[in-house]
Structure formats: C-alpha cells, structure tokens
Write a protein that holds these residues in place. Sequence first.
Motif, PDB file in Angstrom:
ATOM      1  N   ILE A  23      50.617 -35.653 -26.516  1.00  0.00           N
ATOM      2  CA  ILE A  23      50.477 -35.968 -27.943  1.00  0.00           C
ATOM      3  C   ILE A  23      50.848 -37.421 -28.198  1.00  0.00           C
ATOM      4  O   ILE A  23      50.159 -38.127 -28.945  1.00  0.00           O
ATOM      5  N   CYS A  24      51.913 -37.906 -27.566  1.00  0.00           N
ATOM      6  CA  CYS A  24      52.316 -39.307 -27.754  1.00  0.00           C
ATOM      7  C   CYS A  24      51.261 -40.254 -27.202  1.00  0.00           C
ATOM      8  O   CYS A  24      50.975 -41.285 -27.812  1.00  0.00           O
ATOM      9  N   SER A  25      50.678 -39.917 -26.062  1.00  0.00           N
ATOM     10  CA  SER A  25      49.656 -40.796 -25.505  1.00  0.00           C
ATOM     11  C   SER A  25      48.402 -40.791 -26.375  1.00  0.00           C
ATOM     12  O   SER A  25      47.754 -41.823 -26.540  1.00  0.00           O
ATOM     13  N   ILE A  26      48.077 -39.655 -26.966  1.00  0.00           N
ATOM     14  CA  ILE A  26      46.926 -39.586 -27.851  1.00  0.00           C
ATOM     15  C   ILE A  26      47.172 -40.411 -29.102  1.00  0.00           C
ATOM     16  O   ILE A  26      46.307 -41.170 -29.545  1.00  0.00           O
ATOM     17  N   SER A  27      48.364 -40.301 -29.673  1.00  0.00           N
ATOM     18  CA  SER A  27      48.651 -41.046 -30.892  1.00  0.00           C
ATOM     19  C   SER A  27      48.688 -42.544 -30.617  1.00  0.00           C
ATOM     20  O   SER A  27      48.326 -43.343 -31.475  1.00  0.00           O
ATOM     21  N   ALA A  54      38.601 -35.316 -30.192  1.00  0.00           N
ATOM     22  CA  ALA A  54      38.330 -34.048 -29.516  1.00  0.00           C
ATOM     23  C   ALA A  54      38.687 -34.138 -28.034  1.00  0.00           C
ATOM     24  O   ALA A  54      39.228 -33.183 -27.459  1.00  0.00           O
ATOM     25  N   LYS A  55      38.396 -35.271 -27.422  1.00  0.00           N
ATOM     26  CA  LYS A  55      38.744 -35.444 -26.004  1.00  0.00           C
ATOM     27  C   LYS A  55      40.262 -35.416 -25.812  1.00  0.00           C
ATOM     28  O   LYS A  55      40.763 -34.780 -24.888  1.00  0.00           O
ATOM     29  N   GLY A  56      40.972 -36.119 -26.682  1.00  0.00           N
ATOM     30  CA  GLY A  56      42.432 -36.125 -26.590  1.00  0.00           C
ATOM     31  C   GLY A  56      43.023 -34.744 -26.820  1.00  0.00           C
ATOM     32  O   GLY A  56      43.949 -34.327 -26.129  1.00  0.00           O
ATOM     33  N   ALA A  57      42.471 -34.031 -27.802  1.00  0.00           N
ATOM     34  CA  ALA A  57      42.949 -32.676 -28.072  1.00  0.00           C
ATOM     35  C   ALA A  57      42.648 -31.746 -26.901  1.00  0.00           C
ATOM     36  O   ALA A  57      43.462 -30.891 -26.542  1.00  0.00           O
ATOM     37  N   ALA A  58      41.488 -31.928 -26.295  1.00  0.00           N
ATOM     38  CA  ALA A  58      41.134 -31.095 -25.141  1.00  0.00           C
ATOM     39  C   ALA A  58      42.077 -31.349 -23.971  1.00  0.00           C
ATOM     40  O   ALA A  58      42.478 -30.412 -23.270  1.00  0.00           O
ATOM     41  N   ILE A  59      42.450 -32.598 -23.774  1.00  0.00           N
ATOM     42  CA  ILE A  59      43.397 -32.911 -22.705  1.00  0.00           C
ATOM     43  C   ILE A  59      44.751 -32.275 -22.985  1.00  0.00           C
ATOM     44  O   ILE A  59      45.380 -31.688 -22.098  1.00  0.00           O
ATOM     45  N   ALA A  60      45.206 -32.360 -24.243  1.00  0.00           N
ATOM     46  CA  ALA A  60      46.506 -31.781 -24.600  1.00  0.00           C
ATOM     47  C   ALA A  60      46.514 -30.270 -24.385  1.00  0.00           C
ATOM     48  O   ALA A  60      47.442 -29.720 -23.786  1.00  0.00           O
ATOM     49  N   VAL A  61      45.479 -29.593 -24.868  1.00  0.00           N
ATOM     50  CA  VAL A  61      45.423 -28.135 -24.709  1.00  0.00           C
ATOM     51  C   VAL A  61      45.237 -27.760 -23.244  1.00  0.00           C
ATOM     52  O   VAL A  61      45.825 -26.789 -22.753  1.00  0.00           O
ATOM     53  N   GLY A  62      44.438 -28.535 -22.529  1.00  0.00           N
ATOM     54  CA  GLY A  62      44.224 -28.254 -21.108  1.00  0.00           C
ATOM     55  C   GLY A  62      45.502 -28.360 -20.298  1.00  0.00           C
ATOM     56  O   GLY A  62      45.788 -27.500 -19.454  1.00  0.00           O
ATOM     57  N   ILE A 104      56.446 -18.788 -23.272  1.00  0.00           N
ATOM     58  CA  ILE A 104      55.463 -19.688 -22.667  1.00  0.00           C
ATOM     59  C   ILE A 104      54.174 -19.684 -23.479  1.00  0.00           C
ATOM     60  O   ILE A 104      53.597 -20.736 -23.758  1.00  0.00           O
ATOM     61  N   GLU A 105      53.710 -18.516 -23.876  1.00  0.00           N
ATOM     62  CA  GLU A 105      52.475 -18.422 -24.652  1.00  0.00           C
ATOM     63  C   GLU A 105      52.635 -19.081 -26.023  1.00  0.00           C
ATOM     64  O   GLU A 105      51.692 -19.683 -26.537  1.00  0.00           O
ATOM     65  N   THR A 106      53.817 -18.994 -26.605  1.00  0.00           N
ATOM     66  CA  THR A 106      54.067 -19.651 -27.886  1.00  0.00           C
ATOM     67  C   THR A 106      53.922 -21.164 -27.752  1.00  0.00           C
ATOM     68  O   THR A 106      53.347 -21.816 -28.627  1.00  0.00           O
ATOM     69  N   ALA A 107      54.429 -21.727 -26.673  1.00  0.00           N
ATOM     70  CA  ALA A 107      54.295 -23.173 -26.463  1.00  0.00           C
ATOM     71  C   ALA A 107      52.825 -23.564 -26.324  1.00  0.00           C
ATOM     72  O   ALA A 107      52.402 -24.607 -26.839  1.00  0.00           O
ATOM     73  N   ILE A 108      52.029 -22.738 -25.674  1.00  0.00           N
ATOM     74  CA  ILE A 108      50.599 -23.017 -25.533  1.00  0.00           C
ATOM     75  C   ILE A 108      49.899 -22.941 -26.890  1.00  0.00           C
ATOM     76  O   ILE A 108      49.048 -23.771 -27.223  1.00  0.00           O
ATOM     77  N   ILE A 109      50.262 -21.974 -27.698  1.00  0.00           N
ATOM     78  CA  ILE A 109      49.669 -21.858 -29.035  1.00  0.00           C
ATOM     79  C   ILE A 109      50.064 -23.042 -29.906  1.00  0.00           C
ATOM     80  O   ILE A 109      49.245 -23.552 -30.684  1.00  0.00           O
ATOM     81  N   ILE A 113      47.558 -25.619 -31.864  1.00  0.00           N
ATOM     82  CA  ILE A 113      47.675 -25.960 -33.288  1.00  0.00           C
ATOM     83  C   ILE A 113      47.763 -27.475 -33.468  1.00  0.00           C
ATOM     84  O   ILE A 113      47.110 -28.041 -34.348  1.00  0.00           O
ATOM     85  N   VAL A 114      48.547 -28.138 -32.618  1.00  0.00           N
ATOM     86  CA  VAL A 114      48.655 -29.597 -32.715  1.00  0.00           C
ATOM     87  C   VAL A 114      47.317 -30.253 -32.408  1.00  0.00           C
ATOM     88  O   VAL A 114      46.918 -31.217 -33.083  1.00  0.00           O
ATOM     89  N   ALA A 115      46.575 -29.726 -31.439  1.00  0.00           N
ATOM     90  CA  ALA A 115      45.264 -30.291 -31.122  1.00  0.00           C
ATOM     91  C   ALA A 115      44.308 -30.125 -32.300  1.00  0.00           C
ATOM     92  O   ALA A 115      43.550 -31.043 -32.626  1.00  0.00           O
ATOM     93  N   ILE A 116      44.348 -28.988 -32.951  1.00  0.00           N
ATOM     94  CA  ILE A 116      43.485 -28.785 -34.139  1.00  0.00           C
ATOM     95  C   ILE A 116      43.884 -29.737 -35.246  1.00  0.00           C
ATOM     96  O   ILE A 116      43.019 -30.313 -35.931  1.00  0.00           O
ATOM     97  N   LEU A 117      45.181 -29.953 -35.421  1.00  0.00           N
ATOM     98  CA  LEU A 117      45.635 -30.917 -36.436  1.00  0.00           C
ATOM     99  C   LEU A 117      45.180 -32.334 -36.099  1.00  0.00           C
ATOM    100  O   LEU A 117      44.816 -33.103 -36.986  1.00  0.00           O
ATOM    101  N   ILE A 118      45.213 -32.694 -34.825  1.00  0.00           N
ATOM    102  CA  ILE A 118      44.761 -34.015 -34.424  1.00  0.00           C
ATOM    103  C   ILE A 118      43.291 -34.209 -34.781  1.00  0.00           C
ATOM    104  O   ILE A 118      42.891 -35.249 -35.299  1.00  0.00           O
ATOM    105  N   ILE A 119      42.488 -33.198 -34.529  1.00  0.00           N
ATOM    106  CA  ILE A 119      41.049 -33.327 -34.793  1.00  0.00           C
ATOM    107  C   ILE A 119      40.762 -33.401 -36.287  1.00  0.00           C
ATOM    108  O   ILE A 119      40.004 -34.265 -36.739  1.00  0.00           O
ATOM    109  N   PHE A 120      41.346 -32.529 -37.082  1.00  0.00           N
ATOM    110  CA  PHE A 120      40.918 -32.402 -38.465  1.00  0.00           C
ATOM    111  C   PHE A 120      41.765 -33.173 -39.482  1.00  0.00           C
ATOM    112  O   PHE A 120      41.291 -33.439 -40.574  1.00  0.00           O
ATOM    113  N   VAL A 121      42.996 -33.530 -39.153  1.00  0.00           N
ATOM    114  CA  VAL A 121      43.853 -34.181 -40.133  1.00  0.00           C
ATOM    115  C   VAL A 121      43.874 -35.691 -39.955  1.00  0.00           C
ATOM    116  O   VAL A 121      43.824 -36.429 -40.924  1.00  0.00           O
ATOM    117  N   MET A 122      43.960 -36.147 -38.730  1.00  0.00           N
ATOM    118  CA  MET A 122      44.089 -37.595 -38.495  1.00  0.00           C
ATOM    119  C   MET A 122      42.782 -38.314 -38.724  1.00  0.00           C
ATOM    120  O   MET A 122      41.746 -37.933 -38.477  1.00  0.00           O
TER     121      MET A 122
END
Length: 122
Positions: A23-27, A54-62, A104-109, A113-122
């Motif tokens: 997230i820091c590298s994307i920002s 979208a690429k940055g969010a995909a990297i974060a989620v991946g 662990i699954e909560t951290a992935i979710i 959520i952060v990736a979706i926020l990056i795409i649609f809010v920023m």
Amino acid sequence: MNVLCKKMSAAAMLLMMFMMLSICSISTVMMVQPVSAAEIEETQEEADPIGDKAKGAAIAVGLAAAAGAVGMGIAVGKSVEGIARQPEAEGKIRTTLMLGLVFIETAIIYALIVAILIIFVM
C-alpha cells in the motif's frame, strides 16, 4: 499448541506487513506532481490512471492472498501433524486452527477492501 498460536500470529503479522508495504509503495507511485497545461495534454493520451490503480491494487491483493495461502497451508499442515501425534487433543487443535485461519483470512479481506478503496476513492 502455544507454539502453533505464536507461529500463526507471526504469519498474520507478516501478511499485514506485506500488505502495508504494498500500500505504501502504491501511494508513493500515485503521488501527483504539478505540471503545465501542455504536459497535461500530452500525458492524457498516454497515461491511464485507473489502469495504474488497478495494477497496484492487484499487486496488493495478490501479495496478501499469496502470503495468506502460504500461512494457511503451514497452519493446516502443522495442525494435522499435531492431531496425528495426539489424537486426544483434536478438539483443542482444531479450535485453535480455525481461529488462526479466521485471522489470516481477515487480513486478506482487509487487503481486498483497501485495494477497492484505492481504485474507486483515490
């Protein structure tokens, strides 16, 4: 069993660190510098900010999903070994395993959520 909890906690913390790093590298990449109007017209044709987001969010989620999958695999493998060694402790081991997998699954979710926020809010 206490060692298993510590290892799962360490895996979850490592996952969160990877997520925060991505997230820091994307920002940092997404920071905008002031430019002239002529440069804006030239770069509008070339740049695709939504695609970059979208690429940055995909990297974060991946990264989050990959680290989570590795952590879950290790946790499940160790719990099976523990049950094989002590079948009478199966209930406690399974309960601890499920709790760790939920964390662990909560951290992935959260990463999703952060990736979706990056795409649609920023």
